[in-house]
Design an enzyme around this catalytic site. Structure first.
Site, short mmCIF file in Angstrom:
data_model
loop_
_atom_site.label_atom_id
_atom_site.label_comp_id
_atom_site.label_asym_id
_atom_site.label_seq_id
_atom_site.Cartn_x
_atom_site.Cartn_y
_atom_site.Cartn_z
N SER A 239 0.86 -1.18 0.00
CA SER A 239 0.00 0.00 0.00
C SER A 239 0.89 1.23 0.00
O SER A 239 2.12 1.13 0.02
CB SER A 239 -0.89 0.00 1.24
OG SER A 239 -0.09 0.32 2.36
N LYS A 240 0.24 2.38 0.03
CA LYS A 240 0.99 3.64 -0.01
C LYS A 240 1.93 3.79 1.18
O LYS A 240 2.85 4.59 1.14
CB LYS A 240 0.02 4.82 -0.05
CG LYS A 240 -0.64 4.92 -1.40
CD LYS A 240 -1.49 6.16 -1.53
CE LYS A 240 -2.21 6.09 -2.87
NZ LYS A 240 -3.39 6.89 -2.93
N ARG A 241 1.65 3.03 2.23
CA ARG A 241 2.56 3.11 3.38
C ARG A 241 3.94 2.56 3.03
O ARG A 241 4.95 2.93 3.60
CB ARG A 241 2.01 2.28 4.56
CG ARG A 241 0.92 2.95 5.35
CD ARG A 241 0.51 2.07 6.51
NE ARG A 241 0.05 0.76 6.06
CZ ARG A 241 0.69 -0.38 6.28
NH1 ARG A 241 1.82 -0.40 6.97
NH2 ARG A 241 0.20 -1.52 5.84
N HIS A 242 3.97 1.61 2.10
CA HIS A 242 5.25 0.96 1.76
C HIS A 242 5.99 1.69 0.65
O HIS A 242 7.21 1.76 0.64
CB HIS A 242 5.01 -0.46 1.26
CG HIS A 242 4.33 -1.35 2.25
ND1 HIS A 242 3.00 -1.69 2.16
CD2 HIS A 242 4.79 -1.96 3.34
CE1 HIS A 242 2.68 -2.47 3.15
NE2 HIS A 242 3.74 -2.66 3.89
#
Ligand code: GLU
Length: 460
Positions: A239-242
């Site tokens: 996800s955008k967290r990664h």
């Protein structure tokens, strides 16, 4: 003929996981001289599909992927879906269900209270009476109540579902007449002649429903390949967290599409121990039998490594064009090929490369404070002033080697070492104490400009 397709739901941008399935579908079609089709799954009319299509075109163009024929839009195919729904009703393979929302909620509550899975109980399956007033019916498919639904997945092998466990008479058209997701996918894949469906394994649970629909509609069932997900380094779904998830963000970050495609093809597919694949290598070598069964892990350093590899090895023209797209033109820069060659060895991204190129092409507007404090003092300025005089005798078009020889001679005459001159000179030329080799920089900007920049530093 092999016909594959990419069928994104419009989200306004192309997700890198989507690009990977698009790439696999593309490669499989191209490898077999087949067709690769594009279909926009925009039945949810609230979303703006024009933006989504633009984003997909932009990403495909950037990556050099192309598709065959015209783009299909589900939003333009409602009449077709209606026709097939009517045909199923007529043949008694689907039926109208008049259950109200309250009834459905009550049924669900009862089933949950008994610890059962919530499912439609088929109460209108064989209904022949007078429909209750005031209810717009939904249309349900007559799903098999027992037996197995089996298929041979091209990646996961044989997959079996027990019909009784997973199916009920699921809805194929809502009470407003709009068809549901699984229904339109099946009609479209069949009418578009898709032979091989390569998609994320988050769709695996849709597949038995879709098989039921293929059979009811009398279409042949395509071959399915369910590709395992991409996880972040913590093992959770990417996800955008990664990382960035929008393909075009990679362009903005200075990645080359050659590197991104190479990275994505290897996230879940292998050819021996090979790591480097151009798009034409991929087309030649791709085999879905070598798609991995298990999830793959996104690894930023691998992507950086691949990007650095392509920056080192792609032809000058290709790299210059990629920098141009990011707003930096090598056109008109003296010794542009040499400049690019000295930068490509030390850049991980095109942004690094552009920043270094700018610091060489343009005289510094300011000087790095730390570097100045460390390396610039009266002695260094005096040495630069003397060096400037020695430089006068050089030709403006001197090569790096000629500059090096001249510098060595100057240093031995003045009884100085290269370390006394190198950093002050580098600061004068680029404003910082980090740059490619000073002699190469001198060749790129030429003698006169070296002198100008030394003068500028001395004057302060
Ligand atoms: N529209 C679906 C998605 O974007 C893909 C459906 C499919 O490939 O069958 O996830």
């Amino acid at each position: 003929m092999i016909v594959t397709r990419f069928a994104p739901s419009p989200t306004g941008y192309l997700h890198i996981g989507g690009l990977r399935t698009a790439l696999y579908s593309y490669l499989y079609a191209r490898k077999n001289g087949g067709k690769f089709l594009l279909r926009i799954e925009d039945t949810d009319l609230k979303r703006n599909s024009e933006d989504a299509v633009r984003a997909i075109h932009e990403a495909f163009a950037w990556c050099g992927l192309d598709y065959d024929g015209e783009v299909e839009y589900q939003s333009k195919r409602f009449e077709i879906y209606k026709k097939y729904i009517a045909a199923l009703l007529e043949r008694g393979l689907a039926y109208r269900c008049y259950m109200s929302k309250d009834e459905l909620d009550a049924l669900r509550a009862e089933q949950e209270a008994r610890g059962e899975r919530a499912r439609y109980d088929g109460r209108y399956r064989d209904f022949t009476g007078t429909p209750p007033a005031g209810i717009e019916p939904v249309i349900r498919i007559k799903a098999p109540l027992s037996g197995e639904i089996k298929f041979n997945d091209g990646i996961k092998g044989e997959i079996k579902f027990n019909a009784a466990d997973i199916l009920d008479d699921f809805i194929i058209a809502r009470s407003d007449g709009t068809p549901t997701y699984n229904f339109v996918v099946v009609v479209d894949d069949a009418l578009m002649g898709v032979t091989d469906v390569i998609r994320g394994d988050d769709h695996l649970s849709n597949t038995p429903k879709q098989i039921v629909l293929y059979q009811a509609l009398g279409f042949s069932v395509p071959k399915f390949y369910h590709v395992a997900m991409i996880n972040g380094e913590d093992g959770k779904k990417l996800s955008k967290r990664h990382s960035a998830t929008d393909v075009m963000e990679y362009k903005a970050m200075g990645y080359l599409p050659e590197a991104l495609l190479n990275f994505l093809v290897r996230l879940g597919w292998s050819h021996g121990d090979d790591e480097i694949f151009s798009l034409s290598d991929m087309v030649r070598l791709f085999d879905p039998a070598h798609i991995s069964k298990s999830a793959s892990t996104y690894n930023t350093s691998k992507l950086e490594w691949l990007n650095a590899h392509y920056i080192k090895t792609l032809p000058y023209k290709r790299l210059a064009a990629a920098c141009d797209e990011l707003g930096f033109s090598f056109e008109g820069v003296p010794n542009k090929e040499l400049l690019l060659d000295i930068l490509r060895e030390r850049s991980k991204t095109l942004l690094d490369m552009i920043a270094s190129a700018k610091s060489i092409v343009n005289a510094p507007n300011s000087y790095d404070e730390k570097a100045v404090n460390k390396f610039i003092n009266d002695e260094a300025l005096a040495l630069l002033a003397k060096f400037k005089v020695a430089l006068e005798s050089a030709s403006d078009a001197a090569s790096a080697q000629e500059f090096e020889e001249l510098t060595n001679e100057f240093l031995s005459q003045s009884e100085k070492k290269l370390k006394d001159l190198a950093q002050p000179l580098r600061i004068a030329m680029t404003g910082t104490s980090v740059s490619p080799g000073i002699f190469e920089v001198m060749q790129v900007i030429g003698k006169n400009e070296v002198i100008n920049r030394i003068n500028k530093l001395i004057k302060g």
